[in-house]
Design a protein around this motif. Structure first.
Motif, PDB file in Angstrom:
ATOM      1  N   THR A 230     -28.418  -6.413  22.261  1.00 35.74           N
ATOM      2  CA  THR A 230     -29.370  -5.321  22.113  1.00 35.74           C
ATOM      3  C   THR A 230     -30.759  -5.894  22.320  1.00 35.74           C
ATOM      4  O   THR A 230     -30.911  -7.102  22.545  1.00 35.74           O
ATOM      5  CB  THR A 230     -29.243  -4.618  20.749  1.00 35.74           C
ATOM      6  OG1 THR A 230     -30.060  -3.437  20.754  1.00 35.74           O
ATOM      7  CG2 THR A 230     -29.638  -5.513  19.591  1.00 35.74           C
TER       8      THR A 230
ATOM      9  N   PHE B 203     -22.191   1.987  23.258  1.00 32.74           N
ATOM     10  CA  PHE B 203     -23.028   2.168  22.071  1.00 32.74           C
ATOM     11  C   PHE B 203     -22.147   2.291  20.839  1.00 32.74           C
ATOM     12  O   PHE B 203     -20.993   2.693  20.926  1.00 32.74           O
ATOM     13  CB  PHE B 203     -23.959   3.371  22.224  1.00 32.74           C
ATOM     14  CG  PHE B 203     -23.292   4.722  22.323  1.00 32.74           C
ATOM     15  CD1 PHE B 203     -23.452   5.667  21.328  1.00 32.74           C
ATOM     16  CD2 PHE B 203     -22.518   5.052  23.433  1.00 32.74           C
ATOM     17  CE1 PHE B 203     -22.843   6.914  21.421  1.00 32.74           C
ATOM     18  CE2 PHE B 203     -21.919   6.300  23.544  1.00 32.74           C
ATOM     19  CZ  PHE B 203     -22.072   7.237  22.528  1.00 32.74           C
ATOM     20  N   THR B 204     -22.688   1.922  19.696  1.00 34.81           N
ATOM     21  CA  THR B 204     -21.893   1.822  18.472  1.00 34.81           C
ATOM     22  C   THR B 204     -21.505   3.163  17.873  1.00 34.81           C
ATOM     23  O   THR B 204     -20.571   3.214  17.078  1.00 34.81           O
ATOM     24  CB  THR B 204     -22.610   0.993  17.391  1.00 34.81           C
ATOM     25  OG1 THR B 204     -23.818   1.670  17.003  1.00 34.81           O
ATOM     26  CG2 THR B 204     -22.930  -0.399  17.879  1.00 34.81           C
TER      27      THR B 204
ATOM     28  N   ASP C 169     -28.905   0.927  17.820  1.00 34.07           N
ATOM     29  CA  ASP C 169     -28.103  -0.293  17.778  1.00 34.07           C
ATOM     30  C   ASP C 169     -28.974  -1.533  17.593  1.00 34.07           C
ATOM     31  O   ASP C 169     -29.307  -2.239  18.549  1.00 34.07           O
ATOM     32  CB  ASP C 169     -27.246  -0.405  19.044  1.00 34.07           C
ATOM     33  CG  ASP C 169     -26.176   0.660  19.108  1.00 34.07           C
ATOM     34  OD1 ASP C 169     -25.863   1.253  18.060  1.00 34.07           O
ATOM     35  OD2 ASP C 169     -25.642   0.890  20.209  1.00 34.07           O
TER      36      ASP C 169
ATOM     37  N   THR D 131     -25.569  -2.707  24.452  1.00 32.03           N
ATOM     38  CA  THR D 131     -25.848  -1.333  24.042  1.00 32.03           C
ATOM     39  C   THR D 131     -26.689  -0.607  25.079  1.00 32.03           C
ATOM     40  O   THR D 131     -27.551  -1.197  25.725  1.00 32.03           O
ATOM     41  CB  THR D 131     -26.568  -1.276  22.687  1.00 32.03           C
ATOM     42  OG1 THR D 131     -26.699   0.112  22.314  1.00 32.03           O
ATOM     43  CG2 THR D 131     -27.946  -1.895  22.717  1.00 32.03           C
TER      44      THR D 131
ATOM     45  N   MET E 143     -25.205  -4.088  15.801  1.00 33.67           N
ATOM     46  CA  MET E 143     -24.361  -4.625  16.876  1.00 33.67           C
ATOM     47  C   MET E 143     -23.465  -5.742  16.358  1.00 33.67           C
ATOM     48  O   MET E 143     -22.274  -5.776  16.666  1.00 33.67           O
ATOM     49  CB  MET E 143     -25.225  -5.142  18.027  1.00 33.67           C
ATOM     50  CG  MET E 143     -25.867  -4.045  18.847  1.00 33.67           C
ATOM     51  SD  MET E 143     -24.681  -3.083  19.802  1.00 33.67           S
ATOM     52  CE  MET E 143     -24.272  -4.244  21.097  1.00 33.67           C
TER      53      MET E 143
END
Length: 135
Positions: A67, A7-8, A47, A41, A52
């Motif tokens: 995503t 995940f970001t 996200d 993700t 993304m």
């Protein structure tokens, strides 16, 4: 394919893994040209497609960010046997606990192996070379 679920908003594991994946692919050069790399993700709530895209392309043009709808993303992670869990933080936000390995899939989509988080670069590259040759 090399597939990583993350995940970001991840503070360490995800950005480190993306940088390492890009480095491995760069070092492989033409030998790894057929390997497709993906960052999927496990937090589609935050996200978005734009998030993304910005996150992944900031690190690499060889890795594709994925995503989508929460239920579909969660099902995809479950299908790949990826552990993930939303963990509340003291600040009222949340983080995500998740599997930190890169999955390697052969040409038919079958499991080929893994690259563990923090694995020695030479070992990771050797696994990718074997994937490119045999997978």
């Amino acid at each position: 394919s090399a597939v990583f679920f993350g995940f970001t908003h991840c503070p360490e594991v995800c950005p480190t893994t993306l940088v390492e994946m890009d480095s491995w692919l760069t070092q492989l050069g033409d030998e790894g040209k057929d390997i497709r790399a993906y960052f999927v993700t496990i937090d589609p709530e935050r996200d978005t497609v734009e998030t993304m895209h910005n996150y992944v392309t900031n690190v690499s043009t060889r890795i594709t960010g994925i995503t989508g709808e929460s239920a579909k993303v969660e099902q995809m992670a479950r299908d790949f046997k990826i552990y993930f869990k939303k963990v509340p933080t003291e600040a009222g936000d949340y983080t995500m606990d998740h599997t930190a390995s890169v999955l390697l899939l052969d040409r038919t989509g079958d499991f080929f192996g893994t690259i563990a988080y923090g694995e020695v670069s030479n070992t990771a590259i050797a696994k990718l070379k074997r994937l490119a040759a045999e997978g």
